[in-house]
Design an enzyme around this catalytic site. Sequence first.
Site, PDB file in Angstrom:
ATOM      1  N   ASN A 158       0.852  -1.192   0.000  1.00 45.73           N
ATOM      2  CA  ASN A 158       0.000   0.000   0.000  1.00 45.73           C
ATOM      3  C   ASN A 158       0.884   1.237   0.000  1.00 45.73           C
ATOM      4  O   ASN A 158       1.835   1.332   0.783  1.00 45.73           O
ATOM      5  CB  ASN A 158      -0.879   0.024   1.261  1.00 45.73           C
ATOM      6  CG  ASN A 158      -1.934   1.103   1.192  1.00 45.73           C
ATOM      7  OD1 ASN A 158      -2.736   1.113   0.266  1.00 45.73           O
ATOM      8  ND2 ASN A 158      -1.929   2.022   2.144  1.00 45.73           N
ATOM      9  N   GLU A 159       0.614   2.124  -0.904  1.00 46.09           N
ATOM     10  CA  GLU A 159       1.321   3.414  -0.955  1.00 46.09           C
ATOM     11  C   GLU A 159       2.814   3.264  -0.636  1.00 46.09           C
ATOM     12  O   GLU A 159       3.309   3.786   0.379  1.00 46.09           O
ATOM     13  CB  GLU A 159       0.681   4.421  -0.005  1.00 46.09           C
ATOM     14  CG  GLU A 159      -0.696   4.835  -0.449  1.00 46.09           C
ATOM     15  CD  GLU A 159      -1.222   6.058   0.287  1.00 46.09           C
ATOM     16  OE1 GLU A 159      -0.739   6.357   1.394  1.00 46.09           O
ATOM     17  OE2 GLU A 159      -2.128   6.709  -0.252  1.00 46.09           O
ATOM     18  N   GLU A 315      -8.106   5.670  -3.850  1.00 45.45           N
ATOM     19  CA  GLU A 315      -8.495   6.266  -2.567  1.00 45.45           C
ATOM     20  C   GLU A 315      -8.717   7.759  -2.722  1.00 45.45           C
ATOM     21  O   GLU A 315      -7.939   8.447  -3.378  1.00 45.45           O
ATOM     22  CB  GLU A 315      -7.367   6.115  -1.541  1.00 45.45           C
ATOM     23  CG  GLU A 315      -7.169   4.757  -0.961  1.00 45.45           C
ATOM     24  CD  GLU A 315      -6.077   4.791   0.113  1.00 45.45           C
ATOM     25  OE1 GLU A 315      -5.884   5.836   0.758  1.00 45.45           O
ATOM     26  OE2 GLU A 315      -5.408   3.766   0.269  1.00 45.45           O
ATOM     27  N   TRP A 323      -5.228  13.601   8.940  1.00 44.54           N
ATOM     28  CA  TRP A 323      -3.777  13.617   9.117  1.00 44.54           C
ATOM     29  C   TRP A 323      -3.108  14.968   8.869  1.00 44.54           C
ATOM     30  O   TRP A 323      -1.902  15.091   9.023  1.00 44.54           O
ATOM     31  CB  TRP A 323      -3.126  12.542   8.238  1.00 44.54           C
ATOM     32  CG  TRP A 323      -3.684  12.369   6.857  1.00 44.54           C
ATOM     33  CD1 TRP A 323      -4.591  11.425   6.472  1.00 44.54           C
ATOM     34  CD2 TRP A 323      -3.387  13.135   5.678  1.00 44.54           C
ATOM     35  NE1 TRP A 323      -4.887  11.554   5.135  1.00 44.54           N
ATOM     36  CE2 TRP A 323      -4.161  12.584   4.620  1.00 44.54           C
ATOM     37  CE3 TRP A 323      -2.556  14.216   5.401  1.00 44.54           C
ATOM     38  CZ2 TRP A 323      -4.126  13.086   3.310  1.00 44.54           C
ATOM     39  CZ3 TRP A 323      -2.518  14.714   4.109  1.00 44.54           C
ATOM     40  CH2 TRP A 323      -3.291  14.154   3.085  1.00 44.54           C
ATOM     41  N   GLU A 363      -6.835   6.491  12.640  1.00 41.40           N
ATOM     42  CA  GLU A 363      -7.640   7.184  11.621  1.00 41.40           C
ATOM     43  C   GLU A 363      -9.103   7.364  12.054  1.00 41.40           C
ATOM     44  O   GLU A 363      -9.996   7.461  11.219  1.00 41.40           O
ATOM     45  CB  GLU A 363      -7.501   6.441  10.293  1.00 41.40           C
ATOM     46  CG  GLU A 363      -6.031   6.280   9.938  1.00 41.40           C
ATOM     47  CD  GLU A 363      -5.751   6.014   8.479  1.00 41.40           C
ATOM     48  OE1 GLU A 363      -6.023   6.892   7.660  1.00 41.40           O
ATOM     49  OE2 GLU A 363      -5.261   4.913   8.172  1.00 41.40           O
ATOM     50  N   HIS A 366     -10.953  10.262  10.451  1.00 43.55           N
ATOM     51  CA  HIS A 366     -10.910  10.335   8.986  1.00 43.55           C
ATOM     52  C   HIS A 366     -12.284   9.885   8.503  1.00 43.55           C
ATOM     53  O   HIS A 366     -12.755   8.809   8.868  1.00 43.55           O
ATOM     54  CB  HIS A 366      -9.828   9.370   8.489  1.00 43.55           C
ATOM     55  CG  HIS A 366      -9.516   9.462   7.035  1.00 43.55           C
ATOM     56  ND1 HIS A 366     -10.409   9.104   6.048  1.00 43.55           N
ATOM     57  CD2 HIS A 366      -8.387   9.858   6.395  1.00 43.55           C
ATOM     58  CE1 HIS A 366      -9.837   9.275   4.870  1.00 43.55           C
ATOM     59  NE2 HIS A 366      -8.615   9.737   5.045  1.00 43.55           N
TER      60      HIS A 366
HETATM   61  C1  GLA Z   1      -3.471   6.706   2.645  1.00 49.18           C
HETATM   62  C2  GLA Z   1      -3.491   5.234   3.021  1.00 49.18           C
HETATM   63  C3  GLA Z   1      -4.740   4.823   3.698  1.00 49.18           C
HETATM   64  C4  GLA Z   1      -5.218   5.860   4.670  1.00 49.18           C
HETATM   65  C5  GLA Z   1      -5.370   7.154   3.943  1.00 49.18           C
HETATM   66  C6  GLA Z   1      -5.935   8.260   4.787  1.00 49.18           C
HETATM   67  O1  GLA Z   1      -3.958   6.971   1.426  1.00 49.18           O
HETATM   68  O2  GLA Z   1      -3.278   4.412   1.918  1.00 49.18           O
HETATM   69  O3  GLA Z   1      -4.478   3.608   4.349  1.00 49.18           O
HETATM   70  O4  GLA Z   1      -4.307   5.983   5.706  1.00 49.18           O
HETATM   71  O5  GLA Z   1      -4.111   7.570   3.513  1.00 49.18           O
HETATM   72  O6  GLA Z   1      -6.136   9.434   4.070  1.00 49.18           O
END
Ligand code: GLA
Length: 723
Positions: A158-159, A315, A323, A363, A366
């Site tokens: 992920n990311e 996303e 955040w 989160e 969020h």
């Molecule tokens: C990123 C992550 C997610 C989440 C979002 C929150 O994009 O991939 O897991 O933490 O930020 O904005």
Amino acid sequence: MIRLIIMSDIVPFYHNRIEYGADYNPEQWSPHTQRKDIELMAQAGVSLVSLGIFSWDRLEPKPDHYSFKELIETMDILHEHSIRVDLATATASPPAWMATLFPDTLPVDKHGQQMSFGSRQQYSPSSQTFRKRTAQLVTHLARAVKDHPALCLWHVSNEYGCHVWESFDEESIAAFQAWLRSRYTTIDNLNNAWTTDFWSQRYNDFSQITAPAHQPTFVNPAQLMDWRRFCSDALLECYLHEKRILRTHTPTVPVTTNFMELFPWINYWSWAPHLDVLSEDSYPDPADAHSGMRAALSADLQRSLAGKKPWLLMEQVTKAVQWRTYNSPKRPGQFALWSLSRVARGARGILQFQWRQSQGGAETFHSGMVPHDMSASSWKDSCELGRTLQNLSSLAHPQLRPSPIAIILDWDNIWAAEALIGPSQWDHSQAVKRWYKTFFEAGYGVDFVRSSDNLDTYRVVIAPQLALLDSQCCERLEQAARRGAEVIVSAPAGIANRNCQAYLDGYTGPLKDALGVRVVEHWAATPHLDEPWLGDETTHPLVDRISSAVATPSFHEKTELVTDSNSPLARAARQALQCEQLPALQGNHWAEVVSIDADDVHILAVFAATGPTTDIAGSPALTRRRIRKGALWYCATDPQPVLRAIIAKLACTYAGCYTASAHLPRGVELIERDDARFYLNHSDSAQEILGVVGHDLISSTQCSGHLVIPPRSSAVIIPGNSQ
Ligand code: GLA
């Protein structure tokens, strides 16, 4: 037996609809809530979820003890409800046992401090233990779900690099040495490339090289550039490592990982070809007036990275993230509006982080599609967007028009902003964003291209702050101009090669002959003093007989340019800005002294006798040289918005590029695809557009010449008299 996978073996991911959904993290909730989730997903029109992104501790609660039962049950239920699964490999957040049993997997920061467990992404990209553990998990996972009918896409990690894009542990340093060995073959080659004869930095062997971590003062620029390249490659290797395993066990399932807008630490050009489906996460800040533009830029970037093909918004947030220091909500309508801006630019799916807002953890605040309180606007907005996207199903196979305008984006140049030491503060990625904004505001679509791309199809090409320039890119720029493009090179350009070694005999380097312009001296302004030598004390003419007698014109934020009131630039200014009075033509804190080396270079503007250019007044600031069918421009400052708009206007006029957006009301954007016209009203008032005839897919109404779009909303028109 080795099985060759050819692209056509991969099951097409996109269906006849625009996908809609979210990250689904059911581990946080009771079975009762999970059952409720499925009902709500049907109500919202969810068709796709990203599952298991942070579920490593559930899938492998103890080392080598795997448990896929819960996951498969969730996939079963989703499948029963026709919801497809983008299944994560779950490797983005290693579990607690990893940190205690295998501390060598933990990343080390610049100061030698090892990171600890309790957050996420705490792994060193070069850790072999981490690679081994991910390989085992991914192998077991792929075997467990390989025939599951809900599985339609793999979501690797992920990311990548979001929190940890570099690690200074010993394994990373050894991997860096190996990477350098394969890049340079001999240590002499490296010494030459890094100019190690300065500051006594010569190496006898690759094993002496370390990472640019904690040092007394400036690090060798070429070393830092290579470190950045290596870090991007090390993360790519993590992705490919997992992808190879997935290919072995599920050869037909496409694979993705989620990009993050214009992320500085990963060279997405080198990653993109390895993604079967390109996907991105994008979080513009609603408190920033440029956020509609940011969503657009990011979407155009993904479309470009995908090879001008469809992509997936993996996303975004329905309302507000948690955040930032301050987390303002999207204004009513913006969630749908910015989503449609992505769809217009080729997004084939719109997903959110996350499905259900967390009750605890990092989160909690969020937004989710399902909010803490169901009467919050997120839920209503989520259902509405689901319906809108269903109405747009006929646009699921976008026919995207190529843009006539290209902006060069180059990660080496992003990194060069940090690596080159002086002579000023530059920022290639800011320059890219700013030029994008100029065209976005004027109503033009933009493609992003890499510096090695063939540019022949473009009519206007922007080369913004390519301080590092190689001869291949120069050839591309010159060739584009010969074929008819207006190529705008904006300073600094070609001051050094890709090893950060200055070009001798003119800073426009390998482009100077084609430009007919040689930069001979840099002329930086100083918008802020690093350390005012006497603190906040200024000079006083009554007492400071010496100091008050000397001016400091370079202590200034802006450069100013002068052009003749009848020059093509002045005419373009009047047209672009629709004003009689020529506005101030300004650049940011940068100027250059140039020498004009060819008779046919046309000087469009010179520097004024004010501020930082007082001592070089009259020196050429903006030039254009015709080359066969097109032209090469040079701008010896970093133009401010008004100057950029005027340059863009003139270049588009010369190139014969026009936009249908020019006469639209303020705040309305038009994106034309071959199959539809997206009218996006970013403004706070309802806007009326005359002459629009066609069917609006959003409101399901026929429009016969008079379109009214409410504030912060859209119309998607299929032109013609009847549906
Ligand atoms: C990123 C992550 C997610 C989440 C979002 C929150 O994009 O991939 O897991 O933490 O930020 O904005």
